[in-house]
Scaffold this motif. Sequence first.
Motif, mmCIF file in Angstrom:
data_model
loop_
_atom_site.group_PDB
_atom_site.id
_atom_site.type_symbol
_atom_site.label_atom_id
_atom_site.label_comp_id
_atom_site.label_asym_id
_atom_site.label_seq_id
_atom_site.Cartn_x
_atom_site.Cartn_y
_atom_site.Cartn_z
ATOM 1 N N HIS A 174 -22.548 16.739 43.889
ATOM 2 C CA HIS A 174 -21.518 16.560 42.853
ATOM 3 C C HIS A 174 -20.126 16.934 43.369
ATOM 4 N N SER A 175 -20.066 17.927 44.232
ATOM 5 C CA SER A 175 -18.763 18.357 44.768
ATOM 6 C C SER A 175 -18.269 17.458 45.891
ATOM 7 N N GLY A 176 -19.169 16.651 46.455
ATOM 8 C CA GLY A 176 -18.804 15.799 47.578
ATOM 9 C C GLY A 176 -19.066 16.424 48.928
ATOM 10 N N GLU A 177 -19.608 17.654 48.926
ATOM 11 C CA GLU A 177 -19.934 18.297 50.201
ATOM 12 C C GLU A 177 -21.031 17.513 50.917
ATOM 13 N N ILE A 178 -21.988 16.986 50.147
ATOM 14 C CA ILE A 178 -22.971 16.039 50.675
ATOM 15 C C ILE A 178 -22.544 14.670 50.177
ATOM 16 N N ALA A 179 -22.190 13.798 51.125
ATOM 17 C CA ALA A 179 -21.608 12.500 50.762
ATOM 18 C C ALA A 179 -22.138 11.419 51.694
ATOM 19 N N ASN A 180 -21.683 10.194 51.498
ATOM 20 C CA ASN A 180 -22.136 9.107 52.374
ATOM 21 C C ASN A 180 -21.393 9.150 53.706
ATOM 22 N N ALA A 181 -21.663 8.201 54.566
ATOM 23 C CA ALA A 181 -21.111 8.220 55.925
ATOM 24 C C ALA A 181 -19.590 8.202 55.951
ATOM 25 N N LYS A 182 -18.985 7.617 54.911
ATOM 26 C CA LYS A 182 -17.524 7.553 54.844
ATOM 27 C C LYS A 182 -16.914 8.764 54.138
ATOM 28 N N VAL A 225 -33.368 -3.434 40.807
ATOM 29 C CA VAL A 225 -32.648 -2.159 40.843
ATOM 30 C C VAL A 225 -31.592 -2.173 41.947
ATOM 31 N N LEU A 226 -31.966 -2.627 43.138
ATOM 32 C CA LEU A 226 -31.013 -2.646 44.249
ATOM 33 C C LEU A 226 -29.834 -3.571 43.973
ATOM 34 N N ASN A 227 -30.085 -4.652 43.264
ATOM 35 C CA ASN A 227 -28.998 -5.569 42.909
ATOM 36 C C ASN A 227 -28.069 -4.999 41.849
ATOM 37 N N SER A 228 -28.531 -3.953 41.159
ATOM 38 C CA SER A 228 -27.724 -3.377 40.072
ATOM 39 C C SER A 228 -26.917 -2.159 40.510
ATOM 40 N N VAL A 229 -27.089 -1.730 41.770
ATOM 41 C CA VAL A 229 -26.385 -0.530 42.235
ATOM 42 C C VAL A 229 -25.571 -0.848 43.484
ATOM 43 N N ASP A 230 -24.631 0.038 43.766
ATOM 44 C CA ASP A 230 -23.875 -0.001 45.017
ATOM 45 C C ASP A 230 -24.626 0.905 46.001
ATOM 46 N N VAL A 231 -25.391 0.298 46.908
ATOM 47 C CA VAL A 231 -26.263 1.097 47.772
ATOM 48 C C VAL A 231 -25.470 2.076 48.646
ATOM 49 N N ALA A 232 -24.251 1.737 48.977
ATOM 50 C CA ALA A 232 -23.441 2.625 49.816
ATOM 51 C C ALA A 232 -23.127 3.941 49.116
ATOM 52 N N HIS A 233 -23.171 3.933 47.794
ATOM 53 C CA HIS A 233 -22.869 5.144 47.019
ATOM 54 C C HIS A 233 -24.102 5.624 46.245
ATOM 55 N N SER A 234 -25.283 5.259 46.756
ATOM 56 C CA SER A 234 -26.532 5.642 46.094
ATOM 57 C C SER A 234 -27.346 6.583 46.968
ATOM 58 N N ILE A 235 -27.956 7.561 46.304
ATOM 59 C CA ILE A 235 -28.884 8.453 46.983
ATOM 60 C C ILE A 235 -30.265 8.209 46.391
ATOM 61 N N SER A 282 -31.573 7.348 56.545
ATOM 62 C CA SER A 282 -31.889 8.780 56.537
ATOM 63 C C SER A 282 -30.780 9.614 55.917
ATOM 64 N N LYS A 283 -29.591 9.038 55.780
ATOM 65 C CA LYS A 283 -28.456 9.741 55.165
ATOM 66 C C LYS A 283 -28.339 9.434 53.673
ATOM 67 N N HIS A 284 -29.273 8.633 53.173
ATOM 68 C CA HIS A 284 -29.230 8.235 51.764
ATOM 69 C C HIS A 284 -30.516 8.582 51.026
ATOM 70 N N MET A 285 -31.421 9.315 51.674
ATOM 71 C CA MET A 285 -32.727 9.501 51.055
ATOM 72 C C MET A 285 -33.205 10.939 51.187
ATOM 73 N N ILE A 286 -33.782 11.457 50.069
ATOM 74 C CA ILE A 286 -34.442 12.753 50.084
ATOM 75 C C ILE A 286 -35.890 12.548 49.643
ATOM 76 N N ALA A 287 -36.730 13.542 49.886
ATOM 77 C CA ALA A 287 -38.143 13.445 49.523
ATOM 78 C C ALA A 287 -38.533 14.603 48.622
ATOM 79 N N VAL A 288 -39.402 14.318 47.665
ATOM 80 C CA VAL A 288 -40.088 15.360 46.896
ATOM 81 C C VAL A 288 -41.567 15.177 47.197
ATOM 82 N N THR A 289 -42.162 16.160 47.835
ATOM 83 C CA THR A 289 -43.508 15.989 48.367
ATOM 84 C C THR A 289 -44.158 17.353 48.546
ATOM 85 N N SER A 290 -45.351 17.390 49.084
ATOM 86 C CA SER A 290 -45.998 18.671 49.395
ATOM 87 C C SER A 290 -45.620 19.094 50.810
#
Length: 526
Positions: free
Chosen positions: A134-142, A196-206, A238-246
């Motif tokens: 939310h603060s922008g500390e974690i952001a996209n490549a740009k 879903v992908l057509n409805s979002v801006d993937v460059a600004h999506s996590i 890898s800069k746009h994805m997180i995992a919730v897993t065991s």
Amino acid sequence: MINWNNLDTLKSYNELKNAASVNLVEAMTGANGAERVKKYSVPMAAGLNYNYAAKEVDDNILSALAALADEAQLTDKYEALYNGEVINTGEKRMVLHQLTRGQLGKDVVADGVNKREFYVKEQKRIADFANKVHSGEIANAKGEKFTTVVQIGIGGSDLGPRAMYLALENWAKRTGNFKMEAKFISNVDPDDASAVLNSVDVAHSIFILVSKSGTTLETLTNESFVTDALKKAGLDASKHMIAVTSETSPLAKSDNYLEAFFMDDYIGGRYSSTSGVGGAVLSLAFGPDVFAQFLDGAAEEDKLATNKDFLKNPAMLDAMIGVYERNILGYDSTAVLPYSQGLSRFPAHLQQLDMESNGKSVNRFGEPINYVTGPVIFGEPGTNGQHSFYQLLHQGTDIIPLQFIGFKNSQLQNDVNIQDSTSQQKLCANVAAQIVAFACGKKDDNANKNFEGGRPSSIIIGDELNPKSLGALLAHFENKVMFQGFVWNINSFDQEGVQLGKVLAKKVLAHETDGALAEYSKLLNI
């Protein structure tokens, strides 16, 4: 000492069969009905109330249900569950989803880890991550902020979190807590991910990949679909994805993710909305403080479920009335009817919660049982449902118990006065009218216009659908399902019934088929 006995072996169950039935039309007509509405109501957490006046019960039946709940040792079994006993007999596991939102009993240690501390640690890690996004500390490549979060998961990794997000979206927008839009990809049908992908801006999506095992076929297929789309857009997936897993899954320490948050085998998918499965997407969408309020509401409702006084335990009351309807009155379905657009997907979540938990025909020891268990659950928000399937509910040959949910105030609180009443007043008028119409009916010489009545319902009423009341609502139904599973002496915490189809699908894809399976594969051009 806890005894795990089949329902039909309990003395109080056989006594319940002999309890005089209630004529609901007479009970709910005139002054009798008014008195019942005042009498048959119990407070829930977060300002909610469970009113069961329009159910086919009276003091005599309630006394018999209390005796059954006592003989079935429901509060003792709940205590055993939250204290970490192995309640999931099919998979030989503890059942710890309540521990994600509060500690009701003693410390629970598994695999050498204090599980409450583990869940709180993961919640704090998720909160820290969300705040940095939310603060922008974690952001996209740009260096630009992410504006959308997309959850990839199926079953409990989708239905609960999606329902919770939609339930709070309008509230968050009104109160200034809306941080990011959330989208969900679940179906392996490529049209789902494409839309879903057509409805979002993937460059600004996590993107959040949710899979406890890290091997869920549909989820991993959709991950590849998303990864391919990111690469085509010139982005590092890898800069746009997180995992919730065991912690033991192949996703846990993969370089393909910005971060991995952990859950464990002691939380079933359909019970996982208060774990990281719901926590990551809800904290990103609305902020960690909102998710914390959601957990508080659930924890308060969990505490009410420990009450040994049957008439002051709303989840147990709801559960036992449901057992009476299912096993004594013979009703095989229940309609969940939320008069709140925010709860548009809540019935879908309850379909999984209830039917995947209690759709069992053997007891917790694997022995066949001789009585019916979980009902069919379905529903739609009011007033939409009134113009759809209510015809069958009012005049069909089957009596289907109804569970209404209503709120005195809308979420956006942006309303207009038309014909001397607001839209919210019209909504509330409809739910009040439906309860009485179902219960009392209307006599008419024209058979097509005759309503026999006697159609039972309950209603959960609150002031507003907000994080705390939503958490309480979720926990109420989770605990209702749990108590019913205890009464039926079944294991509500495994789901072997979903596995066979998965196994056969893999055979189809590997072209290892014969007989009917081979022919259906040909028909579908596989």
